[in-house]
Design a protein around this motif. Sequence first.
Motif, PDB file in Angstrom:
ATOM      1  N   LYS A 167       4.861  19.527  -5.543  1.00  0.00           N
ATOM      2  CA  LYS A 167       3.965  18.204  -5.866  1.00  0.00           C
ATOM      3  C   LYS A 167       4.170  17.670  -4.857  1.00  0.00           C
ATOM      4  CE  LYS A 167       6.662  18.183 -10.512  1.00  0.00           C
ATOM      5  NZ  LYS A 167       5.236  19.059 -11.655  1.00  0.00           N
ATOM      6  N   ASP A 168       3.089  16.578  -4.737  1.00  0.00           N
ATOM      7  CA  ASP A 168       3.658  15.360  -3.806  1.00  0.00           C
ATOM      8  C   ASP A 168       4.491  15.216  -2.763  1.00  0.00           C
ATOM      9  OD1 ASP A 168       0.820  16.977  -2.529  1.00  0.00           O
ATOM     10  OD2 ASP A 168      -0.134  15.595  -4.208  1.00  0.00           O
ATOM     11  N   THR A 169       4.809  14.101  -4.936  1.00  0.00           N
ATOM     12  CA  THR A 169       6.402  13.891  -4.602  1.00  0.00           C
ATOM     13  C   THR A 169       7.412  14.216  -5.233  1.00  0.00           C
ATOM     14  OG1 THR A 169       5.473  12.158  -6.080  1.00  0.00           O
ATOM     15  CG2 THR A 169       4.541  11.834  -4.222  1.00  0.00           C
ATOM     16  N   CYS A 170       8.134  13.757  -5.213  1.00  0.00           N
ATOM     17  CA  CYS A 170       9.529  14.004  -6.178  1.00  0.00           C
ATOM     18  C   CYS A 170       9.066  13.640  -7.494  1.00  0.00           C
ATOM     19  CB  CYS A 170      10.725  13.599  -5.529  1.00  0.00           C
ATOM     20  SG  CYS A 170      11.834  14.094  -3.433  1.00  0.00           S
ATOM     21  N   ARG A 171      10.042  14.927  -8.222  1.00  0.00           N
ATOM     22  CA  ARG A 171       9.801  13.811 -10.024  1.00  0.00           C
ATOM     23  C   ARG A 171      10.576  12.951  -9.962  1.00  0.00           C
ATOM     24  NH1 ARG A 171      12.325  17.522 -14.182  1.00  0.00           N
ATOM     25  NH2 ARG A 171      12.549  15.679 -15.906  1.00  0.00           N
ATOM     26  N   MET A 172       9.479  12.101 -11.025  1.00  0.00           N
ATOM     27  CA  MET A 172       9.777  11.216 -12.003  1.00  0.00           C
ATOM     28  C   MET A 172      10.338  11.233 -13.064  1.00  0.00           C
ATOM     29  SD  MET A 172       9.284   8.852  -9.455  1.00  0.00           S
ATOM     30  CE  MET A 172       9.991   7.444 -10.112  1.00  0.00           C
ATOM     31  N   PRO A 173      11.825  11.073 -13.169  1.00  0.00           N
ATOM     32  CA  PRO A 173      12.030  11.587 -14.436  1.00  0.00           C
ATOM     33  C   PRO A 173      11.648   9.931 -15.812  1.00  0.00           C
ATOM     34  CG  PRO A 173      14.146   9.650 -13.133  1.00  0.00           C
ATOM     35  CD  PRO A 173      12.471  10.793 -12.368  1.00  0.00           C
ATOM     36  N   THR A 174      11.806  11.286 -17.186  1.00  0.00           N
ATOM     37  CA  THR A 174      10.960  10.233 -18.042  1.00  0.00           C
ATOM     38  C   THR A 174      12.099   9.188 -18.478  1.00  0.00           C
ATOM     39  OG1 THR A 174      12.367  11.337 -19.928  1.00  0.00           O
ATOM     40  CG2 THR A 174       9.809  12.475 -18.584  1.00  0.00           C
ATOM     41  N   ALA A 175      11.448   8.197 -19.765  1.00  0.00           N
ATOM     42  CA  ALA A 175      12.109   7.203 -20.088  1.00  0.00           C
ATOM     43  C   ALA A 175      13.988   7.937 -20.743  1.00  0.00           C
ATOM     44  CB  ALA A 175      11.721   6.185 -20.369  1.00  0.00           C
ATOM     45  N   GLU A 176      13.305   8.683 -21.385  1.00  0.00           N
ATOM     46  CA  GLU A 176      14.391   8.801 -22.260  1.00  0.00           C
ATOM     47  C   GLU A 176      15.439   9.951 -20.717  1.00  0.00           C
ATOM     48  OE1 GLU A 176      10.973  10.582 -23.042  1.00  0.00           O
ATOM     49  OE2 GLU A 176      10.865   9.393 -24.280  1.00  0.00           O
ATOM     50  N   GLU A 177      14.894  10.721 -19.892  1.00  0.00           N
ATOM     51  CA  GLU A 177      15.762  11.386 -19.012  1.00  0.00           C
ATOM     52  C   GLU A 177      16.881  10.892 -17.257  1.00  0.00           C
ATOM     53  OE1 GLU A 177      13.169  15.629 -18.510  1.00  0.00           O
ATOM     54  OE2 GLU A 177      13.122  13.728 -17.076  1.00  0.00           O
ATOM     55  N   ARG A 178      15.764   9.083 -17.904  1.00  0.00           N
ATOM     56  CA  ARG A 178      16.523   8.917 -16.570  1.00  0.00           C
ATOM     57  C   ARG A 178      18.181   8.572 -16.998  1.00  0.00           C
ATOM     58  NH1 ARG A 178      12.878   4.502 -17.363  1.00  0.00           N
ATOM     59  NH2 ARG A 178      11.265   5.078 -16.036  1.00  0.00           N
ATOM     60  N   ALA A 179      18.572   7.956 -17.765  1.00  0.00           N
ATOM     61  CA  ALA A 179      20.359   8.337 -17.379  1.00  0.00           C
ATOM     62  C   ALA A 179      21.037   9.563 -16.487  1.00  0.00           C
ATOM     63  CB  ALA A 179      20.776   8.415 -19.062  1.00  0.00           C
ATOM     64  N   ARG A 180      19.965  10.508 -17.325  1.00  0.00           N
ATOM     65  CA  ARG A 180      20.159  11.273 -16.144  1.00  0.00           C
ATOM     66  C   ARG A 180      20.580  11.785 -14.978  1.00  0.00           C
ATOM     67  NH1 ARG A 180      20.213  16.477 -20.286  1.00  0.00           N
ATOM     68  NH2 ARG A 180      21.405  15.896 -21.525  1.00  0.00           N
ATOM     69  N   PHE A 181      19.780  11.190 -14.335  1.00  0.00           N
ATOM     70  CA  PHE A 181      19.486  11.020 -12.960  1.00  0.00           C
ATOM     71  C   PHE A 181      20.113  10.009 -11.893  1.00  0.00           C
ATOM     72  CE2 PHE A 181      16.390  13.585 -14.801  1.00  0.00           C
ATOM     73  CZ  PHE A 181      15.633  15.008 -13.462  1.00  0.00           C
ATOM     74  N   LEU A 182      20.524  10.815 -11.165  1.00  0.00           N
ATOM     75  CA  LEU A 182      21.197   9.718 -10.117  1.00  0.00           C
ATOM     76  C   LEU A 182      20.413   8.852  -9.419  1.00  0.00           C
ATOM     77  CD1 LEU A 182      24.750  12.398  -9.541  1.00  0.00           C
ATOM     78  CD2 LEU A 182      24.721  10.754 -11.217  1.00  0.00           C
TER      79      LEU A 182
END
Length: 140
Positions: free
Chosen positions: A124-139
């Motif tokens: 990808k051109d940029t880093c992965r953006m977590p979905t709304a459901e995943e956001r709490a799992r990403f630091l």
Amino acid sequence: MIDTLPKDKKIVLFDGVCNLCNGFVDKIISHDKKDVFRFASLQSEIGVAIQEHLQLDTSQLDSVILYVPGKEVYYHKSSAAFRILNEFGGAWKLLQVFRILPKFINDFGYNIIAKYRYKWFGQKDTCRMPTAEERARFLG
């Protein structure tokens, strides 16, 4: 920043622009029924801070890293992948049989995939953006 990491979670650092790595994160999330893992890209501010804390070379983005803050240990390359897959349970535990091989053999295979991951799986051109459901799992 490191002091605020959850001590009861295992942290997976991954190459945020790698399609294969992002697919692996998707697989982990779908199998993480016990909410064991948190995620950060190697390129993110928290990802770099963790690598510096572990005294790792932050220019090397070719390895998944599994960091266990509560125990202050980390695993990378094939060791990290096997430990993550072991958490899936079920038939995934059968892959642990490969851990009987010397680490340099498992890492040899890992290194080949890591070397050609962009060519074989794209990026990808940029880093992965977590979905709304995943956001709490990403630091970070």
